[in-house]
Design an enzyme around this catalytic site. Structure first.
Site, PDB file in Angstrom:
ATOM      1  N   HIS A 107       5.266  -0.286   2.075  1.00 27.68           N
ATOM      2  CA  HIS A 107       4.675  -0.862   3.236  1.00 27.68           C
ATOM      3  C   HIS A 107       6.269  -1.623   4.567  1.00 27.68           C
ATOM      4  O   HIS A 107       6.927  -0.723   3.857  1.00 27.68           O
ATOM      5  CB  HIS A 107       5.588  -3.526   3.022  1.00 27.68           C
ATOM      6  N   GLU A 156       9.061  -0.788   0.111  1.00 29.89           N
ATOM      7  CA  GLU A 156       9.169  -1.492   1.397  1.00 29.89           C
ATOM      8  C   GLU A 156      10.188  -0.351   2.075  1.00 29.89           C
ATOM      9  O   GLU A 156      10.806   0.131   2.162  1.00 29.89           O
ATOM     10  CB  GLU A 156      10.057  -2.483   1.217  1.00 29.89           C
ATOM     11  N   HIS A 167      -0.147  -0.707   2.779  1.00 33.49           N
ATOM     12  CA  HIS A 167      -0.622  -2.723   2.180  1.00 33.49           C
ATOM     13  C   HIS A 167      -1.999  -2.620   3.408  1.00 33.49           C
ATOM     14  O   HIS A 167      -2.135  -3.189   2.946  1.00 33.49           O
ATOM     15  CB  HIS A 167       1.001  -3.459   2.770  1.00 33.49           C
TER      16      HIS A 167
HETATM   17 ZN   LIG Z   1       3.249  -5.742   3.217  1.00 33.56          ZN
END
Ligand SMILES: [Zn+2]
Length: 245
Positions: A27, A92, A134
């Site tokens: 992400h 992330e 994602h």
């Molecule tokens: Zn995401």
């Protein structure tokens, strides 16, 4: 591996078994400031989290231990699986994202992505084809980690799949129109790769297809994201399907 801890309260209390960890999902944070992204991922109110965060300076922050399900993927699907959170580790990466001046990922971030991914692949025996973005698993809602994510580079180290077509061939086939039959073949290839072919009720079918084509392009044809199928897209999809068998 150098890591720091900053735990998030947002995870499932029930512990999972190591063999349930089958995917890595990348992400970007999609926020203007890194400190705001960290605040969000660790705030009880947000109900979102990820296992790891890779900061601009390359620092790897552990937010949720691997064997607890973090809340990073939301509504998602891949092949016959739904809700990928259960089966995945979420990473992330700090980046303002498409909404706020999408940036190139830094060299330090890319080196950390590589190090962390290699470590996780080895530890949980994760299949190369189960390393996704994602937007691959939620194409109608998400654009992250986006077309600047170094998929081609990472694939050299077994991190995610990439095709084996020469750049010349690609460029020659870019924007070339394809027949209706070939379009159908392309969609079939997409579902073989893993992309969802189930359009949610609230979205019109052609809009949904455009989202899926764009997700495929952000991942595998990063030089042009136009949501349209051309010869180049078809070739790439064919090549990938061959490699997945
Ligand atoms: Zn995401």
């Amino acid at each position: 591996m150098d890591t720091t801890l900053n735990y998030s309260p947002n995870f499932e209390i029930k512990k999972r078994k190591p063999k349930q960890v089958k995917f890595i999902i990348f992400h970007y944070t999609g926020m203007k400031k890194e400190s705001d992204a960290i605040e969000r991922l660790t705030s009880m109110r947000s109900k979102v989290s990820s296992h790891y965060l890779i900061r601009y300076n390359g620092e790897i922050v552990i937010m949720v231990p691997d064997l607890y399900e973090a809340w990073h993927a939301g509504l998602s699907s891949w092949k016959n699986l739904k809700s990928l959170n259960k089966h995945s580790i979420g990473i992330e990466i700090s980046n303002p994202g498409h909404e706020y001046n999408y940036k190139k990922f830094s060299k330090k971030q890319i080196q950390s992505i590589k190090k962390l991914s290699k470590f996780l692949i080895e530890k949980y025996k994760i299949n190369q084809k189960n390393i996704l973005g994602h937007s691959d698993i939620a194409p109608d809602r998400k654009k992250d980690p986006g077309e600047k994510f170094p998929w081609k580079y990472l694939a050299q180290f077994g991190i995610g799949k990439w095709h084996s077509l020469p750049h010349k061939t690609l460029v020659k086939n870019r924007r070339k129109k394809i027949s209706l039959l070939d379009k159908k073949k392309f969609y079939l290839n997409l579902s073989k790769i893993g992309y969802s072919n189930k359009c949610p009720k609230e979205i019109k079918k052609d809009k949904f297809l455009k989202f899926v084509i764009s997700a495929f392009q952000r991942r595998f044809r990063q030089e042009l994201i136009d949501g349209k199928i051309d010869q180049e897209c078809l070739l790439i999809s064919k090549n990938l399907v061959k490699k997945l068998d």
